[in-house]
Design an enzyme around this catalytic site. Structure first.
Site, short mmCIF file in Angstrom:
data_model
loop_
_atom_site.label_atom_id
_atom_site.label_comp_id
_atom_site.label_asym_id
_atom_site.label_seq_id
_atom_site.Cartn_x
_atom_site.Cartn_y
_atom_site.Cartn_z
N SER A 101 0.80 -1.21 0.00
CA SER A 101 0.00 0.00 0.00
C SER A 101 0.85 1.28 0.00
CB SER A 101 -0.95 -0.05 1.20
OG SER A 101 -1.93 0.93 1.13
N ASP A 241 -2.56 6.25 -3.53
CA ASP A 241 -1.42 5.62 -2.85
C ASP A 241 -0.90 4.49 -3.74
OD1 ASP A 241 -3.58 3.91 -2.48
OD2 ASP A 241 -2.94 3.25 -0.49
N ASP A 243 -1.10 1.27 -3.97
CA ASP A 243 -1.95 0.22 -4.56
C ASP A 243 -3.31 0.75 -4.99
OD1 ASP A 243 -3.02 0.54 -2.00
OD2 ASP A 243 -3.51 -1.58 -1.78
N ASP A 245 -5.95 2.00 -3.54
CA ASP A 245 -7.24 1.77 -2.88
C ASP A 245 -7.67 2.99 -2.07
OD1 ASP A 245 -5.46 1.55 -0.76
OD2 ASP A 245 -6.27 -0.34 0.01
#
Length: 449
Positions: A101, A241, A243, A245
């Site tokens: 992340s 960010d 990843d 999400d």
């Protein structure tokens, strides 16, 4: 060995704490636990972010999956929410994302989704962990034609883009949008989606090289995008960010618009169109006090959960809510996806701008963000839940709670992932709350260390 799974999968420094061996074992145990009820040969989808360690861990994980007789579908670099969506769309048995992340490049993580695209409950994670600790006792390893195989798909990211565009009907013609891709998984999907909808896109940090993910960019480092929005005279900035999400936005004046404000803007708009199920938004205890005041004023009910998007999601499923999320920008639109989705959040926000014709700064004024001070107290991990057992700490917290009653609040909570107790105070005077938060954190640290 402590518990492998934290609040968001298994995390650690790649090739040190999170080794290829552990990735392989997670592949074996995860494939076994998630598919043991199946009569058919199970299939698990695997995707990753742009970290250099992604290839190493993905291949080890898929070797583990194949070794217990399951097949793997590798979709390569793709946002976490894309794996959640495509797991359902392709009707595979489970999905895995290799990503840490918003963490720096040396970290990586492995998180699982079930066949419906939901993060795993604690009980299933525990089952996977027990198998690994017991050296896979009870698992049969097939031979010959019964081992699994890997299929590579290159079209998955286009399917995610199409799903996002079809979910939110918006024409972005005439909007100038700065997009910070954090050198991460959204470097292609977010830029292409916004362009396909007619947006004039200025993309920054969209040249990932495997080592630059989240490096002074993305939703955790907003300085550059704030300046760039003003310089470009853009209508809005969107920061993802690593990843993708989560989403943080920037208004046309260069001010940050965080997850609470995005939920306030989109939630009110959904309510006006009759699309906010039950007129409820699910948020965590860390949401700004201004968010709760905004909701009260606008006839919206806020249900609070523990910190962590998995807890927000669990409660949303329980009550059938359509919108929920966190201040950090994890926002869940449950009718469209089963996890925080930065691209969907961006499209919903842009839709409000287009349909109201209002600049983002005006839309964001629906909520007054009260000053917030957050200070961490370092404490031994095994003691972090027990801070209220110390009379001096309990007394100090009570005193501060009385001081801020009515025009602020005091929130103390142990970290889910680190040996810390977090002290958060909200009030009207930034200097005062910072001083009080620092003094309380120092007291907790000194007494508990």
């Amino acid at each position: 060995m402590g518990r492998l799974f934290g609040t968001d999968g298994v995390r650690g420094v790649a090739n040190d704490e999170l080794t290829p061996l552990l990735a392989m074992q997670l592949g074996q145990a995860g494939a076994y636990v998630l598919t043991k009820e199946n009569e058919h040969k199970p299939t698990i989808m695997v995707g990753c972010d742009t970290r250099i360690s992604g290839d190493m861990l993905a291949n080890a994980l898929m070797a583990g999956i194949c070794s217990v007789g399951a097949n793997a579908v590798y979709v390569g670099v793709i946002p976490t929410p894309a794996v959640a969506y495509l797991t359902r769309k392709y009707k595979v048995d489970a999905g895995v994302v290799i990503s840490a992340s918003h963490n720096p490049v040396e970290f990586n993580g492995i998180k699982f989704f079930d066949g419906n695209g939901y993060k795993l409950p604690d009980a299933l994670e525990d089952e996977i962990e027990v198998l690994i600790k017991n050296n896979m006792n009870g698992i049969k390893f097939p031979i010959g034609a019964n081992v699994g195989k890997i299929k590579y798909r290159t079209d998955a990211r286009e399917e995610y883009i199409n799903h996002s565009i079809q979910s939110v009907n918006v024409d972005l013609t005439g909007l100038k949008i700065v997009v910070d891709c954090a050198e991460g998984a959204s470097y292609y999907t977010s830029v292409e989606a916004l362009k396909e909808l007619g947006g004039n896109v200025v993309a920054i940090h969209n040249m990932p090289d495997g080592t630059n993910i989240n490096a002074n960019c993305g939703s955790t480092h907003m300085e550059e995008i704030r300046a760039r929005v003003v310089y470009e005279k853009a209508d809005v900035g969107l920061a993802f960010d690593g990843d993708a999400d989560r989403l943080m936005a920037v208004d046309e004046l260069g001010n940050v618009v965080d997850g609470d404000q995005i939920m306030a803007i989109v939630g009110n708009h959904m309510k006006s169109k009759g699309e906010l199920t039950g007129d409820v938004i699910v948020a965590t205890v860390m949401s700004n006090l201004g968010f709760f005041l905004m909701a009260e004023k606008n006839g919206i009910q806020v249900d609070q959960t523990k910190v962590g998007d998995r807890y927000v999601l669990e409660h949303m499923k329980e009550i059938g809510a359509s919108l929920g999320g966190e201040q950090s920008g994890h926002i869940i639109f449950l009718k469209e996806n089963t996890t925080g989705d930065g691209l969907l959040s961006a499209l919903h926000l842009l839709q409000v701008m287009v349909e109201t014709g209002k600049p983002l700064s005006e839309l964001a004024s629906v909520m007054e963000v009260l000053p917030q001070a957050l200070v961490n107290a370092k404490v031994p991990n095994h003691k972090k839940e027990k801070y209220m057992e110390y009379p001096e700490i309990a007394g100090a917290i009570e005193k501060l709670t009385e001081k801020f009653a009515g025009e602020g609040r005091v929130l103390i909570r142990p970290s889910g992932t680190e040996p810390l107790v977090r002290v958060m105070i909200e009030g009207k005077d930034q200097q005062m709350i910072e001083k009080d938060a620092r003094e309380l954190a120092d007291l907790i640290q000194n007494i508990m260390l």
